[in-house]
Write a protein that holds these residues in place. Structure first.
Motif, PDB file in Angstrom:
ATOM      1  N   MET A   1       0.765  -1.063  -0.014  1.00  0.00           N
ATOM      2  CA  MET A   1       0.110  -0.073  -0.094  1.00  0.00           C
ATOM      3  C   MET A   1       0.846   1.386   0.003  1.00  0.00           C
ATOM      4  SD  MET A   1      -2.999  -1.298   2.802  1.00  0.00           S
ATOM      5  CE  MET A   1      -3.819   0.399   2.363  1.00  0.00           C
ATOM      6  N   THR A   2       0.610   2.273  -0.654  1.00  0.00           N
ATOM      7  CA  THR A   2       1.185   3.621  -0.422  1.00  0.00           C
ATOM      8  C   THR A   2       0.969   4.281   0.606  1.00  0.00           C
ATOM      9  OG1 THR A   2      -0.772   4.573  -1.712  1.00  0.00           O
ATOM     10  CG2 THR A   2       1.094   3.640  -3.107  1.00  0.00           C
ATOM     11  N   ALA A   3       1.656   5.312   0.857  1.00  0.00           N
ATOM     12  CA  ALA A   3       1.463   6.240   2.161  1.00  0.00           C
ATOM     13  C   ALA A   3      -0.033   6.769   2.004  1.00  0.00           C
ATOM     14  CB  ALA A   3       2.460   7.223   2.291  1.00  0.00           C
ATOM     15  N   LEU A   4      -0.383   7.151   0.787  1.00  0.00           N
ATOM     16  CA  LEU A   4      -1.694   7.758   0.832  1.00  0.00           C
ATOM     17  C   LEU A   4      -2.911   7.035   1.239  1.00  0.00           C
ATOM     18  CD1 LEU A   4      -3.724  10.463   0.071  1.00  0.00           C
ATOM     19  CD2 LEU A   4      -3.564   9.535  -2.412  1.00  0.00           C
ATOM     20  N   THR A   5      -2.965   5.666   0.541  1.00  0.00           N
ATOM     21  CA  THR A   5      -4.085   4.648   1.009  1.00  0.00           C
ATOM     22  C   THR A   5      -3.835   4.199   2.746  1.00  0.00           C
ATOM     23  OG1 THR A   5      -2.693   2.992  -0.052  1.00  0.00           O
ATOM     24  CG2 THR A   5      -4.362   3.957  -1.377  1.00  0.00           C
ATOM     25  N   GLN A   6      -2.670   4.421   3.125  1.00  0.00           N
ATOM     26  CA  GLN A   6      -2.578   3.897   4.420  1.00  0.00           C
ATOM     27  C   GLN A   6      -2.694   5.033   5.542  1.00  0.00           C
ATOM     28  OE1 GLN A   6       1.294   1.675   5.486  1.00  0.00           O
ATOM     29  NE2 GLN A   6       1.561   1.236   3.359  1.00  0.00           N
ATOM     30  N   SER A   7      -2.984   6.017   5.069  1.00  0.00           N
ATOM     31  CA  SER A   7      -3.126   7.333   5.919  1.00  0.00           C
ATOM     32  C   SER A   7      -4.499   7.356   6.634  1.00  0.00           C
ATOM     33  CB  SER A   7      -3.267   8.729   5.011  1.00  0.00           C
ATOM     34  OG  SER A   7      -4.188   8.727   4.272  1.00  0.00           O
ATOM     35  N   PRO A   8      -4.537   7.887   7.660  1.00  0.00           N
ATOM     36  CA  PRO A   8      -5.675   7.778   8.858  1.00  0.00           C
ATOM     37  C   PRO A   8      -6.953   8.442   7.978  1.00  0.00           C
ATOM     38  CG  PRO A   8      -3.883   8.091  10.194  1.00  0.00           C
ATOM     39  CD  PRO A   8      -3.477   8.453   8.666  1.00  0.00           C
ATOM     40  N   ALA A   9      -6.629   9.480   7.190  1.00  0.00           N
ATOM     41  CA  ALA A   9      -7.610  10.268   6.588  1.00  0.00           C
ATOM     42  C   ALA A   9      -8.111   9.330   5.677  1.00  0.00           C
ATOM     43  CB  ALA A   9      -7.131  11.598   6.147  1.00  0.00           C
ATOM     44  N   TRP A  10      -7.461   8.588   4.592  1.00  0.00           N
ATOM     45  CA  TRP A  10      -7.798   7.771   3.421  1.00  0.00           C
ATOM     46  C   TRP A  10      -8.511   6.472   4.370  1.00  0.00           C
ATOM     47  CZ3 TRP A  10      -7.009   8.537  -1.696  1.00  0.00           C
ATOM     48  CH2 TRP A  10      -7.473   7.433  -2.488  1.00  0.00           C
ATOM     49  N   GLN A  11      -8.231   6.094   5.214  1.00  0.00           N
ATOM     50  CA  GLN A  11      -8.834   5.026   6.134  1.00  0.00           C
ATOM     51  C   GLN A  11     -10.255   5.291   6.670  1.00  0.00           C
ATOM     52  OE1 GLN A  11      -7.798   1.570   5.833  1.00  0.00           O
ATOM     53  NE2 GLN A  11      -6.310   2.228   4.445  1.00  0.00           N
ATOM     54  N   ASN A  12     -10.129   6.551   7.354  1.00  0.00           N
ATOM     55  CA  ASN A  12     -11.505   6.986   7.418  1.00  0.00           C
ATOM     56  C   ASN A  12     -12.759   7.047   6.469  1.00  0.00           C
ATOM     57  OD1 ASN A  12     -13.438   8.071   9.326  1.00  0.00           O
ATOM     58  ND2 ASN A  12     -12.755  10.420   8.940  1.00  0.00           N
ATOM     59  N   THR A 364       6.453   6.599  -7.174  1.00  0.00           N
ATOM     60  CA  THR A 364       5.661   5.154  -6.614  1.00  0.00           C
ATOM     61  C   THR A 364       4.560   4.934  -7.654  1.00  0.00           C
ATOM     62  OG1 THR A 364       6.346   5.506  -4.276  1.00  0.00           O
ATOM     63  CG2 THR A 364       4.293   4.096  -5.013  1.00  0.00           C
ATOM     64  N   VAL A 365       4.521   3.798  -8.224  1.00  0.00           N
ATOM     65  CA  VAL A 365       3.204   3.524  -8.993  1.00  0.00           C
ATOM     66  C   VAL A 365       1.951   3.631  -7.968  1.00  0.00           C
ATOM     67  CG1 VAL A 365       1.854   1.732 -10.571  1.00  0.00           C
ATOM     68  CG2 VAL A 365       4.509   2.295 -10.567  1.00  0.00           C
ATOM     69  N   THR A 366       0.964   4.265  -8.143  1.00  0.00           N
ATOM     70  CA  THR A 366      -0.233   4.440  -7.451  1.00  0.00           C
ATOM     71  C   THR A 366      -0.996   3.154  -7.435  1.00  0.00           C
ATOM     72  OG1 THR A 366      -1.656   5.050  -9.038  1.00  0.00           O
ATOM     73  CG2 THR A 366      -0.557   6.956  -8.365  1.00  0.00           C
ATOM     74  N   ASP A 367      -1.570   2.738  -6.117  1.00  0.00           N
ATOM     75  CA  ASP A 367      -2.652   1.809  -5.854  1.00  0.00           C
ATOM     76  C   ASP A 367      -3.855   2.272  -5.695  1.00  0.00           C
ATOM     77  OD1 ASP A 367      -2.186   2.983  -3.262  1.00  0.00           O
ATOM     78  OD2 ASP A 367      -1.831   1.117  -2.404  1.00  0.00           O
ATOM     79  N   TYR A 368      -4.158   3.268  -6.376  1.00  0.00           N
ATOM     80  CA  TYR A 368      -5.420   3.814  -6.332  1.00  0.00           C
ATOM     81  C   TYR A 368      -5.839   4.681  -7.772  1.00  0.00           C
ATOM     82  CZ  TYR A 368      -2.382   7.664  -5.121  1.00  0.00           C
ATOM     83  OH  TYR A 368      -1.166   8.424  -5.269  1.00  0.00           O
ATOM     84  N   GLU A 369      -6.860   4.747  -7.949  1.00  0.00           N
ATOM     85  CA  GLU A 369      -7.424   5.556  -9.316  1.00  0.00           C
ATOM     86  C   GLU A 369      -7.059   6.680  -9.228  1.00  0.00           C
ATOM     87  OE1 GLU A 369      -8.251   3.432 -11.897  1.00  0.00           O
ATOM     88  OE2 GLU A 369      -8.345   1.651 -10.272  1.00  0.00           O
ATOM     89  N   THR A 370      -6.563   7.409 -10.345  1.00  0.00           N
ATOM     90  CA  THR A 370      -6.440   8.696 -10.575  1.00  0.00           C
ATOM     91  C   THR A 370      -7.525   9.348 -11.397  1.00  0.00           C
ATOM     92  OG1 THR A 370      -4.912   8.479 -12.246  1.00  0.00           O
ATOM     93  CG2 THR A 370      -3.926   8.602  -9.784  1.00  0.00           C
ATOM     94  N   GLY A 371      -7.132  10.177 -12.422  1.00  0.00           N
ATOM     95  CA  GLY A 371      -7.951  10.803 -13.284  1.00  0.00           C
ATOM     96  C   GLY A 371      -9.220   9.966 -13.866  1.00  0.00           C
ATOM     97  N   PRO A 372     -10.417  10.486 -13.950  1.00  0.00           N
ATOM     98  CA  PRO A 372     -11.554   9.704 -14.666  1.00  0.00           C
ATOM     99  C   PRO A 372     -11.683   9.920 -15.991  1.00  0.00           C
ATOM    100  CG  PRO A 372     -12.396  11.803 -13.518  1.00  0.00           C
ATOM    101  CD  PRO A 372     -10.743  11.769 -13.240  1.00  0.00           C
TER     102      PRO A 372
END
Length: 547
Positions: A1-12, A364-372
């Protein structure tokens, strides 16, 4: 997991999304009579009603926390300050300086760029005045009534779409034709419709070497010379927006008629530079300046409004909410105003070229979607086609509806019908229609129980489909400028959250590079074919057909 997806804000937010998925907006509106008022904000002549979204106060607070954790405000301030935020190209990002009316300097590498920007604006103003007054004429003394604007990408989409949107403000003495496609049919059709003695060609290419733009300009030059003009007459009929003064003057253009471009302005943000010259020629400089003023006012709002009132922040975080926590893969724009019909295509380039990335700033290659995927069409046409998928399809597609409250030459019946469709669609997307409601409607149709159940099942719509509604008094140049800047900043905020560089476009560059390599093999028919077997086969068939 990347730092973004592990962050408390993301998890919340992930936990809140699971909770919200069990709720329906119908019940949210029923439980809170003030919901519409609470989730409506206005700025710069634009009112945004975002109450028909799958949100609560807790969700909005969590989205704001995400922007704080991702340092969106700090990244925003760095952009406006002229810091090098386009790291892969080592450039500042300062399209905002092109509409800076604050009187404050904007520093790049220790130098204030505003004197150059203001000088360019004065040059545009002077040139437009001379064309509109017929002080500038062609080589035979005729006024320049036909403008052929040649560009590609942002150098084409921005001026063309914004000129269309502002049709009620067109200057009656000139007509502007836009050409981008390298398909010869386009340029030939345009040239066939104009008189070379009354035509001004505006070529927009920073390098003066963009393949499609240069070829179309060379075709226009050949047409001009064949029609009776001479090489020395080129200077009266061809001008450029370019950084390559040498190439432009060698082409035959007068150096005084070459307008500057800067490395710190990306193509999809270049409308505010001299790339917007065709817009100024179309609507007059005062209206063009109002376009810039509207964008500047949105810049000020973006920098100063608190997150809960900040239109770009709200719009961006709602997009992240659906893309990353509800699996939305696209976003639809639905302007209920004929002249704004091209706006989805403009935002399509702005958004998809900016945030269509898979690598964050730390490599880092993202593990989340970006632009729609951005798409859309004018209302009410889409209601009779693709709205079906939005209402009853299996994918979630957030929607932005746009409506001016007043339009030029208003027919009250037409405009009321237009507004009723706009508002009715947002209501239908939100509330849907339950099986019981469908059954009740069919009860008097004389159907058998099986027929009624079957038809009611097909007619049931789940609702709970999110949408934003934008209202503005009228789409004048200033409001349009604010609307464009709003979407620019939305894209910026989303890129800042995802950690991608919103200001490079290496995918576009690869396509250009490979296209040039293929072109060499098409022109040099004896050259060895050394691509993959499919590409080699396609080239061979083209060679054979054109031998």
């Amino acid at each position: 997991m990347t730092a973004l997806t592990q962050s408390p804000a993301w998890q919340n937010l992930a936990a809140l999304a699971e909770k919200i998925k069990t709720q329906h907006m119908r019940d949210m509106f029923a439980a809170d009579p003030q919901r519409a008022n609470k989730y409506t904000q206005a700025a710069c002549g634009i009112e945004l009603d975002f109450s028909k979204n799958l949100i609560t106060d807790e969700v909005m607070s969590a989205l704001q926390s995400l922007t704080t954790d991702c340092q969106v405000a700090e990244k925003r301030d760095a952009m406006f300050a002229g810091e090098i935020i386009n790291q892969t190209e080592q450039r500042a990002v300062l399209h905002t300086a092109l509409r800076n009316f604050s009187g404050k300097p904007v520093m790049v590498d220790g130098e204030d760029v505003m004197p150059e920007v203001l000088a360019c604006q004065r040059k545009i103003e002077d040139f437009v005045a001379k064309v509109h007054s017929a002080e500038l004429t062609g080589y035979t003394g005729k006024p320049l009534k036909e403008i052929v604007a040649i560009g590609i990408g942002g150098s084409f989409l921005g001026p063309k779409i914004m000129s269309e949107a502002l049709k009620p403000y067109w200057f009656k003495g000139v007509k502007v034709h836009y050409v981008a496609n390298v398909d010869g049919c386009h340029i030939q059709d345009v040239l066939a419709s104009v008189d070379h003695e009354e035509t001004l060609v505006v070529m927009s290419s920073k390098s003066f070497g963009t393949q499609e733009t240069l070829q179309n300009t060379l075709t226009a030059k050949a047409w001009f010379l064949k029609a009776g003009g001479k090489q020395e007459d080129i200077a009266k009929h061809f001008i450029a927006v370019s950084s390559n003064i040498k190439a432009a003057t060698e082409f035959g253009m007068a150096e005084d008629n070459i307008f500057p471009m800067w490395d710190w302005v990306g193509g999809r943000y270049s409308l505010w530079s001299a790339i917007g010259l065709p817009v100024a020629l179309t609507i007059g400089y005062d209206n063009y300046r109002a376009l810039l003023q509207g964008a500047f006012e949105m810049d000020e709002h973006f920098q100063t409004a608190p997150a809960e009132q900040n239109l770009p922040m709200i719009l961006a975080t709602l997009g992240v909410w659906y893309i990353n926590f509800f699996g939305a893969q696209s976003h639809v724009l639905l302007p209920y105003y004929h002249y704004l019909r091209g706006f989805p295509a403009y935002v399509q380039q702005l958004d998809m070229e900016s945030n269509g990335k898979r690598v964050s700033g730390d490599k880092t290659v993202t593990d989340y979607e970006t632009g729609p995927v951005i798409w859309g069409s004018e209302g009410t046409n889409g209601q009779h086609s693709f709205h079906q998928l939005i209402h009853q399809g299996t994918v979630l597609i957030p929607a932005d509806f746009m409506l001016p409250l007043n339009v030029p030459n208003q027919d009250d019946t037409h405009h009321a019908m237009l507004a009723s469709n706009c508002f009715g669609q947002t209501q239908a997307l939100m509330q849907g229609k339950t099986f019981d409601e469908c059954s009740a409607d069919l009860a008097s149709k004389g159907l058998s129980d099986d027929e009624l159940e079957s038809l009611a099942t097909h007619k049931t719509m789940p609702g709970n489909k999110p949408s934003n509604t934008f209202l503005f008094d009228k789409l004048d140049p200033k409001t349009l400028g604010s609307l464009i800047a709003l979407y620019e900043h939305k894209v910026f905020v989303q890129g800042a959250i995802w950690g991608v560089n919103s200001f490079d476009q290496w995918g576009v560059e690869l396509g250009k590079e490979l296209g040039n390599q293929v072109l060499d093999k098409l022109v040099n028919t004896d050259a060895e074919l050394n691509f993959d077997t499919s590409t080699n086969q396609l080239i061979a068939k083209f060679r054979q057909a054109n031998s």
